[in-house]
Design an enzyme around this catalytic site. Structure first.
Site, PDB file in Angstrom:
ATOM      1  N   LEU A 153       1.155  -1.135  -0.218  1.00  0.00           N
ATOM      2  CA  LEU A 153      -0.095  -0.313  -0.078  1.00  0.00           C
ATOM      3  C   LEU A 153       0.723   1.273  -0.321  1.00  0.00           C
ATOM      4  CD1 LEU A 153      -3.213  -0.358   2.441  1.00  0.00           C
ATOM      5  CD2 LEU A 153      -3.095   0.099   0.484  1.00  0.00           C
ATOM      6  N   GLY A 158       5.196   1.845   3.529  1.00  0.00           N
ATOM      7  CA  GLY A 158       6.441   2.225   4.018  1.00  0.00           C
ATOM      8  C   GLY A 158       6.738   4.386   3.472  1.00  0.00           C
ATOM      9  N   CYS A 187      29.363  -3.803  -7.428  1.00  0.00           N
ATOM     10  CA  CYS A 187      29.872  -4.968  -6.117  1.00  0.00           C
ATOM     11  C   CYS A 187      30.169  -5.934  -7.705  1.00  0.00           C
ATOM     12  CB  CYS A 187      29.071  -4.699  -5.513  1.00  0.00           C
ATOM     13  SG  CYS A 187      29.290  -6.252  -4.127  1.00  0.00           S
ATOM     14  N   HIS A 241      28.585  -0.147  -3.044  1.00  0.00           N
ATOM     15  CA  HIS A 241      27.416   0.004  -3.183  1.00  0.00           C
ATOM     16  C   HIS A 241      26.883   1.231  -3.585  1.00  0.00           C
ATOM     17  CE1 HIS A 241      25.721  -4.484  -4.370  1.00  0.00           C
ATOM     18  NE2 HIS A 241      26.432  -4.755  -2.892  1.00  0.00           N
ATOM     19  N   GLU A 248      25.322   3.127  -4.413  1.00  0.00           N
ATOM     20  CA  GLU A 248      22.951   3.727  -4.540  1.00  0.00           C
ATOM     21  C   GLU A 248      22.572   3.715  -3.102  1.00  0.00           C
ATOM     22  OE1 GLU A 248      24.801   0.562  -4.891  1.00  0.00           O
ATOM     23  OE2 GLU A 248      23.651  -1.222  -4.806  1.00  0.00           O
TER      24      GLU A 248
END
Ligand code: GLN
Length: 540
Positions: free
Chosen positions: A15, A18, A383, A509, A511
Site C-alpha cells: 500500500l 513505507g 559490486c 554499493h 546506490e
C-alpha cells in the site's frame, strides 16, 4: 521520552506504508522536529539478508552493516538520515534474542510465552528508539492487519500505548479504497472491516490514510463516512493518498491535507513553520517535461522492480540533477547469453550491472561489460558489476581465457576474483561478508577522484569475494586503472578504464548513499556521460 506514531496497514499489502511513514517523517523534520523511524517486520527470517530479492525486493544495507528491509532505504532517502541496526527488527530476530536468553537461564524457570515474553521483547525494541534528542519515533509494522505473524506486534502496541498514555502516541492506519468500475464509485467497506479487525485487538486508529488509484476522488461524503464508521475524531483525520507519478510527491499530497498539522496537534508538538519550497521545486522539476535518458540495468532479479530500488532511485536522482528523466529497463542478463548484446542493448545510453549472488546469468553480465568496453558505452558496475568487469578484462584483454571468480568456478586456474577467508567461509557463510562502511582512498589523477572531489571516502559494502591482488600488476600493465583502495586491508575498491567515456565499477554499493537532493557522484558521472551518449546511440 519521545512521542510515538504507529503505522499499520490493512486490506492489502504493497500500500506504500513505507513511503507514507517516510513522507510523514520528512514533513515533521521540515517542521523542525527530530524524527527517527523503525520498521518491525513480522516474518520469521532473522533479517532479509538471506531472502530472494525477487520475493521481498532489495536488501538495504545500513552504514553499520545491517541487512535490512528496503523501506529503510526510503526512510534514508526521504529523511536524509543514516540509520543503524536499531531501525529494523523481525520476528526471527526477536525470537532469537528470547531463545538465547532462555538458554542462558535468564527467565529463571518461567514458561516462555508470546504474552508477555515476546510482546515485552517487541516493546523493548520500540523503546530503544526513544532518545533525549528525538521528538518523534515512527514505527511501521510490516504486513497487513489480520496476518497471524503480526498479532504479537499489534498486542505489543496495545500494551505500549497503555504505558505511554494518551497524548503521547498516535496510530495511523493505511488502507486501500478500491474504485468499482461497474458501480462507478469508491468503496469504503474494506477500510471499515480492517479497522474492525484492529479494534478487536484493542487498537483504535486516530488517522486513516486511504490509498486509491490515480485521479480517483475521495469525496467529503466518503471521508465523513469513514470517520464515522471507524470512530475517528473528525473527517479531517481521513487522508487521501492517491497513486502519484513520483513517490517524492507523497509528502506534498499529505501536507496539503494537513496530515503533519493534525499529527502535531494530537501529539501536543510545537507547530513550527513549514517551508516545503525546496521539496516542491524538486517535485515540479520531476513532473516537468524533461528529456529522457535511457538506462538499462542488466541483472538477475527482473520479476520485481523493487529488487533494485536503490539503484533505480540513484539513477533518477542523478538524471534529475541534469534536468533529465531516466527511463530505466531491467533486463535479464540471461537474455544476453542467447542473443547478441548489440540487439538487446543498442538503444540504451548507459548500462548498469548491479550487485548479485550466484552463477545464474553471470556470463550474460560478462558479455554486457565486454559490449560496453568495446563500444565505449557508459558502464557503471556495482559490486558484482565490478567483479564481472574484472573477469571480462582478464579474459579478453589479458588473454586469461578461463579467468573467473571462485564464486562461479571454484577450480578456475585464474581466480581473478576470490574469497579472502576460504576456511571461515566453509564454516559459516554469514561471518565472511564484508558489510557496511569501509574506507576507500582514491588515487590522484583518476576519474573516481575527480568525481568525488576528495581523496578519502566511506562507502557501504555487501559482498564476500574480492579482487585478487596477485593479478593487480598484470591488470595495470594491460591498461586497467585501480582508482580506489582500502588501505587497511589492501583491497581494491574501484576500477576504471582510460580511453573510455565512462567505465567505472566499484566493489561497494554507492546506490545506498544517494539522496534526491544529493545525488551520488558516481551516478552523476555515469548519467552525465549517458546523456552525452544520446546522440551517438541514436546514430547507431
Ligand atoms: N556475489 C558477489 C560477492 O559475494 C557480489 C555480491 C554483490 O554484488 N553484492 O562478492
Amino acid at each position: 521520552m519521545s512521542k510515538y506514531i504507529f503505522v499499520t496497514g490493512g486490506v492489502v499489502s504493497s500500500l506504500g506504508k513505507g513511503i507514507c511513514a517516510a513522507s510523514l517523517g520528512r514533513l515533521l523534520i521540515e517542521r523542525g522536529l527530530r524524527v527517527t523511524i523503525q520498521k518491525l517486520d513480522p516474518y520469521i527470517n532473522v533479517d532479509p539478508g538471506t531472502m530472494n530479492p525477487a520475493q521481498h525486493g532489495e536488501v538495504f544495507v545500513t552504514q553499520d552493516g545491517c541487512e535490512t528491509d528496503l523501506d529503510i532505504g526510503h526512510y534514508e532517502r526521504f529523511l536524509d538520515v543514516d540509520f543503524d541496526h536499531n531501525c529494523n527488527y523481525t520476528s526471527g530476530k526477536i525470537y532469537s534474542s528470547i531463545i538465547a536468553k532462555e538458554r542462558r537461564g535468564e527467565f529463571l524457570g518461567a514458561t516462555i510465552q508470546v504474552v508477555p515474553h515476546v510482546t515485552s521483547e517487541i516493546k523493548n525494541c520500540m523503546k530503544s528508539a526513544s532518545r533525549e534528542d528525538i521528538d518523534v519515533v515512527i514505527i511501521e509494522i510490516g504486513g497487513t492487519v489480520g496476518d497471524i505473524e503480526g498479532l504479537a506486534f499489534l498486542e505489543a502496541i496495545r500494551q505500549f500505548e497503555r504505558e505511554l498514555k494518551v497524548g503521547n502516541y498516535l496510530h495511523i492506519h493505511c488502507t486501500l479504497v478500491p474504485y468499482l468500475e461497474s458501480a462507478g464509485e469508491v468503496k469504503t467497506k474494506p477500510t471499515q472491516h480492517s479497522v474492525k479487525e484492529l479494534t478487536s485487538l484493542g487498537l483504535n486508529p486516530d488517522i486513516i490514510v486511504c490509498r486509491t488509484g490515480k485521479n480517483i476522488e475521495l469525496s467529503d461524503h466518503n471521508k465523513r463516512k469513514i470517520a464515522m464508521f471507524c470512530n475517528l475524531d473528525e473527517p479531517e483525520c481521513v487522508i487521501h493518498n492517491p497513486d502519484c507519478s513520483s513517490i517524492y510527491e507523497v509528502p506534498l499530497v499529505l501536507n496539503r491535507q494537513g496530515l503533519d498539522h493534525i499529527v502535531c496537534q494530537k501529539l501536543g508538538l510545537p507547530l513550527g513553520n513549514i517551508n516545503l519550497s525546496n521539496w516542491k521545486n524538486m517535485v515540479d522539476t520531476i513532473n516537468s517535461d524533461l528529456p529522457t535518458v535511457n538506462i538499462a540495468i542488466v541483472g538477475k532479479y527482473t520479476e520485481v522492480p523493487d529488487s533494485y530500488i536503490s539503484v533505480t532511485e540513484a539513477i533518477k536522482h542523478a538524471a534529475l540533477k541534469n534536468r533529465y528523466k531516466a527511463h530505466i529497463d531491467i533486463i535479464s542478463s540471461e537474455d544476453l547469453e542467447v542473443m547478441p548484446a548489440k540487439d538487446i542493448l543498442k538503444n540504451y545510453n548507459g548500462i548498469v550491472v548491479p550487485g548479485g549472488f550466484g552463477s545464474r546469468g553471470i556470463e550474460g553480465k560478462i558479455l554486457t561489460a565486454k559490449y560496453c568496453r568495446e563500444n565505449k558505452v557508459p558502464y557503471l558496475g556495482l559490486c558484482l558489476g565490478m567483479q564481472v568487469a574484472v573477469i571480462e578484462f582478464a579474459r579478453d584483454v589479458m588473454g586469461l581465457k578461463d579467468a573467473n571468480s571462485t564464486e562461479f568456478d571454484p577450480n578456475t586456474a585464474n581466480p581473478v576474483i576470490h574469497i579472502m577467508n576460504e576456511q571461515k567461509f566453509i564454516q559459516d557463510k554469514g561471518a565472511t561478508m564484508r558489510l557496511g562502511n569501509y574506507k576507500c582512498h582514491l588515487l590522484d589523477g583518476t576519474l573516481a577522484r575527480r568525481l568525488y572531489g576528495m581523496p578519502n571516502i566511506i562507502e557501504r559494502h555487501r559482498h564476500r569475494y574480492e579482487f585478487n591482488n596477485n593479478y593487480a600488476d598484470s591488470f595495470v600493465k594491460n591498461g586497467l586503472t585501480i582508482s580506489g583502495i582500502n588501505d587497511d586491508k589492501n583491497l581494491v575498491e574501484i576500477i576504471e578504464y582510460k580511453d573510455h567515456p565512462f567505465f567505472v565499477a566499484s566493489q561497494f554499493h554507492p546506490e545506498f548513499k544517494s539522496r534526491p537532493y544529493k545525488p551520488h557522484p558516481l551516478f552523476v558521472g555515469f548519467v552525465t556521460q549517458a546523456i552525452g551518449n544520446i546522440k551517438k546511440t541514436k546514430i547507431n
